[in-house]
Each structure stands twice: as C-alpha cells, then as structure tokens.
Design a protein around this motif. Structure first.
Motif, mmCIF file in Angstrom:
data_model
loop_
_atom_site.group_PDB
_atom_site.id
_atom_site.type_symbol
_atom_site.label_atom_id
_atom_site.label_comp_id
_atom_site.label_asym_id
_atom_site.label_seq_id
_atom_site.Cartn_x
_atom_site.Cartn_y
_atom_site.Cartn_z
ATOM 1 N N LEU A 43 47.641 22.372 47.988
ATOM 2 C CA LEU A 43 46.254 21.971 47.378
ATOM 3 C C LEU A 43 46.675 19.775 47.352
ATOM 4 N N ALA A 44 46.130 19.397 46.572
ATOM 5 C CA ALA A 44 45.842 18.472 47.095
ATOM 6 C C ALA A 44 45.503 17.426 45.647
ATOM 7 N N LYS A 45 45.734 16.129 44.745
ATOM 8 C CA LYS A 45 46.397 14.847 43.717
ATOM 9 C C LYS A 45 44.264 15.029 43.883
ATOM 10 N N SER A 46 44.439 13.852 44.700
ATOM 11 C CA SER A 46 43.072 13.679 44.828
ATOM 12 C C SER A 46 42.862 13.893 46.822
ATOM 13 N N VAL A 47 41.340 14.155 46.820
ATOM 14 C CA VAL A 47 40.508 15.072 47.677
ATOM 15 C C VAL A 47 39.940 13.926 49.187
ATOM 16 N N THR A 48 40.636 13.522 49.747
ATOM 17 C CA THR A 48 39.920 12.231 50.849
ATOM 18 C C THR A 48 39.473 12.288 51.162
ATOM 19 N N THR A 72 40.953 14.459 28.804
ATOM 20 C CA THR A 72 39.792 12.954 27.912
ATOM 21 C C THR A 72 39.105 13.518 28.914
ATOM 22 N N GLN A 73 38.601 13.417 29.665
ATOM 23 C CA GLN A 73 37.253 13.439 30.031
ATOM 24 C C GLN A 73 36.407 14.054 29.275
ATOM 25 N N LEU A 74 36.387 15.164 28.984
ATOM 26 C CA LEU A 74 36.198 16.075 27.952
ATOM 27 C C LEU A 74 35.170 15.142 26.514
ATOM 28 N N ALA A 124 51.035 15.671 37.797
ATOM 29 C CA ALA A 124 50.905 16.946 38.477
ATOM 30 C C ALA A 124 49.364 17.160 38.953
ATOM 31 N N VAL A 125 49.629 18.083 39.895
ATOM 32 C CA VAL A 125 48.121 18.584 40.793
ATOM 33 C C VAL A 125 46.780 19.115 40.004
ATOM 34 N N ALA A 126 47.793 19.983 39.243
ATOM 35 C CA ALA A 126 46.574 20.993 38.110
ATOM 36 C C ALA A 126 46.448 20.176 37.453
ATOM 37 N N ALA A 141 30.593 16.184 41.031
ATOM 38 C CA ALA A 141 31.833 16.409 40.307
ATOM 39 C C ALA A 141 32.535 17.386 41.315
ATOM 40 N N CYS A 142 33.317 17.576 40.919
ATOM 41 C CA CYS A 142 34.323 18.393 41.767
ATOM 42 C C CYS A 142 35.976 19.234 41.013
ATOM 43 N N GLY A 143 35.891 20.416 41.112
ATOM 44 C CA GLY A 143 36.989 21.072 40.732
ATOM 45 C C GLY A 143 37.179 20.399 39.409
ATOM 46 N N SER A 144 38.293 20.696 38.791
ATOM 47 C CA SER A 144 38.663 20.572 36.812
ATOM 48 C C SER A 144 37.118 19.803 36.359
ATOM 49 N N SER A 145 36.948 18.825 37.259
ATOM 50 C CA SER A 145 35.919 17.685 36.847
ATOM 51 C C SER A 145 34.265 18.179 36.761
ATOM 52 N N TYR A 146 34.176 18.974 37.592
ATOM 53 C CA TYR A 146 32.857 19.835 37.423
ATOM 54 C C TYR A 146 33.212 20.797 36.522
ATOM 55 N N VAL A 162 28.848 10.765 36.958
ATOM 56 C CA VAL A 162 29.861 11.032 37.677
ATOM 57 C C VAL A 162 31.113 11.547 37.365
ATOM 58 N N ILE A 163 32.046 12.359 37.050
ATOM 59 C CA ILE A 163 33.200 12.491 37.263
ATOM 60 C C ILE A 163 34.742 12.529 38.012
ATOM 61 N N SER A 164 35.571 11.965 37.853
ATOM 62 C CA SER A 164 36.850 11.640 38.474
ATOM 63 C C SER A 164 38.527 11.388 37.697
ATOM 64 N N GLN A 165 38.838 12.204 38.198
ATOM 65 C CA GLN A 165 40.703 11.904 37.466
ATOM 66 C C GLN A 165 40.497 10.133 38.284
ATOM 67 N N SER A 166 40.374 11.072 39.581
ATOM 68 C CA SER A 166 40.934 9.761 41.035
ATOM 69 C C SER A 166 40.347 8.879 41.052
ATOM 70 N N GLY A 167 39.119 8.926 40.756
ATOM 71 C CA GLY A 167 37.859 8.308 41.228
ATOM 72 C C GLY A 167 38.087 8.528 42.668
ATOM 73 N N GLU A 168 38.733 8.633 43.625
ATOM 74 C CA GLU A 168 38.759 8.497 45.305
ATOM 75 C C GLU A 168 38.332 9.456 45.973
ATOM 76 N N ASP A 195 34.089 13.636 48.543
ATOM 77 C CA ASP A 195 33.059 14.139 48.678
ATOM 78 C C ASP A 195 31.646 13.513 47.369
ATOM 79 N N THR A 196 33.042 13.136 45.814
ATOM 80 C CA THR A 196 32.051 12.787 44.444
ATOM 81 C C THR A 196 32.138 11.266 45.139
ATOM 82 N N LEU A 197 32.507 10.509 45.547
ATOM 83 C CA LEU A 197 32.366 9.720 46.620
ATOM 84 C C LEU A 197 30.838 9.107 47.088
HETATM 85 C C1 G6P Z 1 40.964 18.083 43.094
HETATM 86 C C2 G6P Z 1 42.541 18.474 42.365
HETATM 87 C C3 G6P Z 1 42.075 18.759 41.101
HETATM 88 C C4 G6P Z 1 41.295 17.995 40.964
HETATM 89 C C5 G6P Z 1 39.597 17.928 42.058
HETATM 90 C C6 G6P Z 1 39.114 16.740 41.761
HETATM 91 O O1 G6P Z 1 41.190 18.800 44.053
HETATM 92 O O2 G6P Z 1 43.334 19.436 42.538
HETATM 93 O O3 G6P Z 1 42.359 19.067 39.868
HETATM 94 O O4 G6P Z 1 40.159 18.322 39.869
HETATM 95 O O5 G6P Z 1 40.407 17.173 43.084
HETATM 96 O O6 G6P Z 1 39.070 15.237 41.434
HETATM 97 P P1 G6P Z 1 38.676 14.257 40.890
HETATM 98 O O7 G6P Z 1 39.848 13.326 40.808
HETATM 99 O O8 G6P Z 1 37.702 14.104 41.534
HETATM 100 O O9 G6P Z 1 38.848 14.414 38.955
#
Ligand code: G6P
Length: 609
Positions: free
Chosen positions: A602-607, A406-408, A397-399, A299-304, A345-351, A354-356
């Motif tokens: 920052l971006a919400k979904s880092v593609t 909910t992931q937890l 919100a980006v953060a 995962a990345c970011g908070s999902s990590y 694999v943990i991801s809020q956006s699913g997009e 790097d995680t994909l």
């Molecule tokens: C960006 C967001 C973070 C998020 C990370 C992973 O950096 O700003 O809040 O945790 O991407 O995103 P994901 O959608 O894969 O959980």
C-alpha cells in the motif's frame, strides 16, 4: 508511493538525503537509492528493501562525499522491486542521474527508438528512458536537453535530475505528480512531500504542471515548458515537526486515532461563529445552490467511504440527488455532468492521480468543483473552484483515520451551510445539528477513553480469518470503512455489506465461527438491521455488535459482545462509530504482528493510475 528528495548546498548531502527518505517512508515503498556528486564523481547507491539497508550500504562504502544529490523511495510499477530497478537511474555514459515519480506512458516506444540508436538499457523501468533520452538530447546544456525530453515524453512525472557536467545544480520538473522546492540560507531542497524537508526549511513553493526548476546552493530559477521565467509564490509551512513524529505512541496510526478530537475541533471551530456555520472560503450563491441538478462526489479509498456517508447526509439535508463515484471509474463512465452539477472531490493528500484526473474531467464537462483536502497547496486544492481544508495536520500512517474523521466533519459543515442557504432546513433542526457537531470532539474523547475494551475484544476475535461488516444506511457507510481498515492493516479477509443485501448471496458464506461485525446504531432502521443480525447469528456466526448507548441492551440480547458509542444527532453517527472500528483494526493488526504504519503493497498517496 514513490518519494523524492534532493539537496544542493554546502553541507554533506548524503545524511540529509537519507534522513529525508526516512521521513518519506510512510508513503509506502519497496526500494530506495541515492546519487551524490562530489570529488569521487557521480556516486550511486541503491537497493531493494528498507532505507536502513540503503544507509548501511552507504556506510560500508565509507559514506558518499559531495554537497549535491538526489534520493528516492520507489514503489514498483514497471519492473519488480530490485536493486537494478531502483532509482536513481543513470544514463549509459554515467553522467546523468534521474529520480522519478509517476509513469512515463510512452516509455516503450521511446525505449525502442533509443535502442535502435544503440543505447543499452539495464533496467525494466519507464524511468530509465528519461535518463537515456536526456543523454541523447544533451549537447552541453542540460536545460535544453530537459525541455526536449519533456516534449517527447507522455505521462505523469515529478523528476529530479543531476548532471555530472554541471554539478552545482539540480534540475526539477513536474507534470501531474507533486514536487515542492524549499529555500534556505546557502541551500535549496526539492521533495515530493514537505515532510522530507521540513527539518531544514519551512519556506517552500509548489511547482505547477509543465514547470521546470533549476536549483543551486544560492539561486533558484523556475521556468515554464519553453524556458520562460516564472515567478513563484512562496508559502510558509506552519505545522510543527513533532506533528510528523510518533510522540510516545507505538505507531503513527494509534497517535492519529488519538488525535481525532483535536483534529475535528480544529476543523470545525473556526467555521462556527455566532451560532452559524460560516464557510468564508466559498463563493457559491444561494441561487447557484438552489439550481443544482446534482452533487457528484468523487474520491478513492477511505475518502470514497466518506463520500458514501456524505450521500446520506447531504441528500437528507439538501434534498438534491447525490451520486458517489470512485474516481477511477468516473472518468470512463461517460458521466452525466452539466453546468448545474457540483463536483465534491474528497482527498486527504490532494494528489491522488485518479481523483485529480476525475476533477479535471468534471470541470471539462462544466461542473464547478468543491474539494475537501488535507494537504494545503496540493494539486486538487489548487485546481478546485473552492476548497475546504481539513485541519487534521500531517497524516503519516498509510491507513487514514484522522483525515477520514475531519473529512466527515467538513461534509457536515457543508450540509449545514448549504441547507441554510437553500432553505431546506428549519431553525430548530439546524440548531440541534450544529450543537451536536460542536459536541463531537468531547464525545470522541469519551469513545477513545474506552480503547482498552476494544483491545480486549480484538484479543478475542483476532484469529477469525474472515470478517463481514453489516449495517444499513449510515451504519453501512461506516461498515465499508471498518472493513477496509481491517483488511489493509491486518491482511484478514473482510467485506462490508448493506445488511439487507446479505440474503441475496453472501449469506451462503456465513457459517459457524464466521465473525460478523454488526453496526446497529441507526435508529430508523434499527429493527430491520437486528433482523439481519438474527439471520447470521442463527447460521452460527460470532457477532460483535456496535451501537449507541441507549440501544446497548437490545443489541446485547442478540450478539456475543457489544461496543457502544454515545448517542448523537443521527446524521453524525459515523463520526463516532468509525473510531471503535479503527481501534479494532489497529489492535487486531497489532496481535498479528503486522507492520501497521506501512502495510504491504500500500501507499499513502497513490500517484499512478
Ligand atoms: C490510498 C490510501 C488510502 C486513501 C486513498 C485515497 O489508497 O492508502 O488511505 O484513502 O489512497 O487517498 P486520498 O489522499 O485521495 O484521500
């Protein structure tokens, strides 16, 4: 990150595009633009800065006439944020407009080639290459030009294309960057994210990699990369538009923090039946689980950070090694993965790209993939062998806050279900943990009811320029997230350390007036953590403690101020402890006057990688 919206129908396109772009603002961007085709031909307006500035420019021109167009929010990669680098990009003859999310990896080589044929580029972007290449290949049939261009480019893209020679249709194409099509009466839309078009339709389909779509007001055709027709499944988006609105809160972040009890309840309740966790969505046999050699969390970011907490929870419950990898590192570390490895694999956006990419690598190496995803139908969800959705609703919100929680909760469900299947948990422990999990939403409400106290403490500490979060075990995992929340929205320097590690270097940074947030809710390591707290206190740090209610007094004797959460099962501690950390970050950022929902850079979904 970049956003795309497109419209073709019988109404004026510009207001629809601008409204769609406003709904995409949360993704993070630095410039924006629209292209509309009408009786004045192809009209393009684009600007560095906010959508409001774009809307004002459109208004100054007296609006844009036409019922077909494309809009884009750009998050700069190739070329600084500027008017010229903003999308849409138009080919040299002014007839083909393109919006693009992703990165064209071989853009330099194509640009050099096109320049050698006499093409003049005006921007520094990789995207302009697509517009110019389309013009180069165009011989009266835009679809032909698109397929030729796509066979030549490498990289990731979601593309929206408008050609002045066929002004009744939009062309869309996707590879590794999300793109959805929306269907309505007498119109079609395309977008990188459903939030941009939900106001107009809930009937959507997701383009798959390599697919190309052609949209007119009344028809939609989808093709594969060789223009063979493809049948697409329609999906219904069932969340309410109000879910993507602030509903009286000053910021989406606060609204989403407050929604956590509901989000966690919605995520766990349907999966608990007759005193048991039931994960109908999954098909992993007990034999398969018992034979696992390892669980690799990616995962990345908070999902990590959820992954970091999950390691403690899953190792304890399943007695299997759990490795946690940053997705961007996993791909290039020659990971040891076998057919007996489960990639979680943990991801809020699913997009997240790097995680994909890491998911694909794990699959290639033989692992089965289980994902925890919030966005239904997203790429990660679709490419996994099993998916457990977090029913957090749209997170704007980006953060991230409610997605993290909910992931937890899903990790805890997995821990319970797998431990039972594998025979690594006794009946009594199972019942205790499950009861505690079911009680979480109520306890979350209790924690949230104390938010004024957290606001007060934020007002005391908001001026500290540097903040260290320390804790051991699950407290450490929460510290990582608390620190990230603070730095991403308030721009204060902050770091998280395993409390026992501080003395191996970082303690040299602790001096009079340094703020240390000490997480000390984990009973088995409580005394050890408190020794570390004493160490920083005696070097002059101001210490804000966070612990469980029964330990408040003990912590209070050492620290300056104490925050508490109710006691829960020790493995569920992060679910409660993270909430005061989110609120603390929120109020500190508020006191600094920061743009909380859209933090800089920052971006919400880092593609992009
Ligand atoms: C960006 C967001 C973070 C998020 C990370 C992973 O950096 O700003 O809040 O945790 O991407 O995103 P994901 O959608 O894969 O959980």
């Amino acid at each position: 990150m970049c956003g795309i919206v497109g419209f073709v129908g019988r109404k004026e396109a510009a207001p629809i595009l601008l409204e769609g772009l406003r709904r995409l603002e949360y993704r993070g961007y630095d410039s924006a633009g629209v292209a509309v085709y009408g009786s004045d031909g192809l009209q393009v307006v684009k600007t560095k800065g906010r959508i409001q500035a774009l809307a004002e420019q459109v208004e100054t021109r007296g609006g844009l006439n036409g019922s077909i167009g494309l809009g884009h929010t750009r998050w700069a990669t190739h070329g600084a944020p500027s008017d010229i680098n903003s999308h849409p990009h138009v080919s040299e003859n002014g007839r083909i407009a393109v919006v693009h999310n992703g990165i064209i990896e071989n853009y330099a080589e194509i640009r050099e080639f096109l320049e050698s044929t006499g093409v003049h580029f005006v921007s520094e972007t990789d995207t302009e290459v697509v517009a110019q290449l389309l013009e180069y290949y165009y011989q009266g049939n835009i679809l032909d030009a698109v397929t030729k261009a796509l066979h030549r480019i490498r990289g990731a893209y979601a593309l929206g294309i408008l050609c002045a020679d066929c002004p009744d249709r939009l062309i869309a194409a996707r590879k590794d960057s999300p793109l959805i099509l929306g269907f309505g009466e007498g119109f079609h839309v395309l977008a990188s994210d459903v939030t941009a078009v939900i106001e107009h339709t809930r009937d959507v389909c997701y383009l798959d990699d390599g697919e190309i779509a052609e949209l007119t007001a009344d028809h939609c055709w989808v093709y594969d990369a060789y223009l063979r027709p493809v049948e697409k499944e329609h999906r219904h988006v069932d969340w309410e538009i109000s879910a993507a609105e602030k509903g009286g809160y000053e910021h989406f972040m606060l609204k989403e923090i407050m929604e956590q009890p509901k989000a966690v309840r919605d995520t766990i309740t349907p999966r608990i039946r007759d005193g048991k966790v039931v994960l109908d969505e999954l098909e992993f046999s007990p034999e398969y689980l018992k034979n696992l050699d390892k669980i690799y969390i990616i995962a990345c970011g908070s999902s990590y950070h959820v992954g970091m907490a999950a390691k403690y929870v899953l190792e304890r419950l399943l007695r299997k090694p759990v490795e946690v990898a940053l997705a961007s590192e996993f791909r290039y570390c020659d990971p040891i993965v076998t057919e007996k490895t489960l990639a979680l694999v943990i991801s809020q956006s699913g997009e997240t790209i790097d995680t994909l990419a890491a998911l694909r690598e794990a699959k290639r190496l033989g692992a089965r993939v289980l994902s925890i995803v919030n966005v239904v139908g997203s790429s990660i969800a679709r490419e996994s062998d099993g998916v457990l959705y977090t029913w957090a609703g749209p997170e704007i919100a980006v953060a991230t806050t409610k997605a993290y929680s909910t992931q937890l909760a899903v990790v805890d469900l997995i821990g319970l279900a797998f431990a039972r299947a594998m025979g690594t948990i006794g009946e009594e422990e199972y019942a205790k943990l499950l009861a505690a999990l079911e009680d979480l939403p109520r306890q979350l409400e209790e924690v949230l009811s104390h938010r004024e106290q957290i606001q007060y403490l934020a007002s005391i500490y908001f001026n500290h320029p540097s903040v260290f979060f320390i804790g051991r075990n699950l407290d450490y995992a929460v510290g990582l997230e608390g620190s990230l929340k603070l730095k991403e929205i308030s721009y204060l320097h902050s770091e998280a350390y395993a409390a026992g590690e501080l003395k191996h270097g970082t303690i040299s940074l602790i001096e009079s007036g340094t703020l240390v947030v000490a997480l000390a809710g984990c009973r088995p390591v409580f005394e050890k953590t408190m020794s570390n707290v004493v160490e920083v206190k005696s070097r002059g740090a101001d210490v804000l403690g966070l612990t469980i209610a029964p330990l408040e007094e003990a912590v209070g004797k050492v620290v300056d101020h104490t925050l508490t959460v109710p006691e829960t099962h020790p493995l569920l501690l992060p679910s409660l402890e993270v909430v005061p950390m989110q609120l603390f970050a929120y109020y500190v950022a508020l006191m600094h006057g920061c743009d909380i929902d859209k933090p800089r850079n920052l971006a919400k979904s880092v593609t992009v990688e």
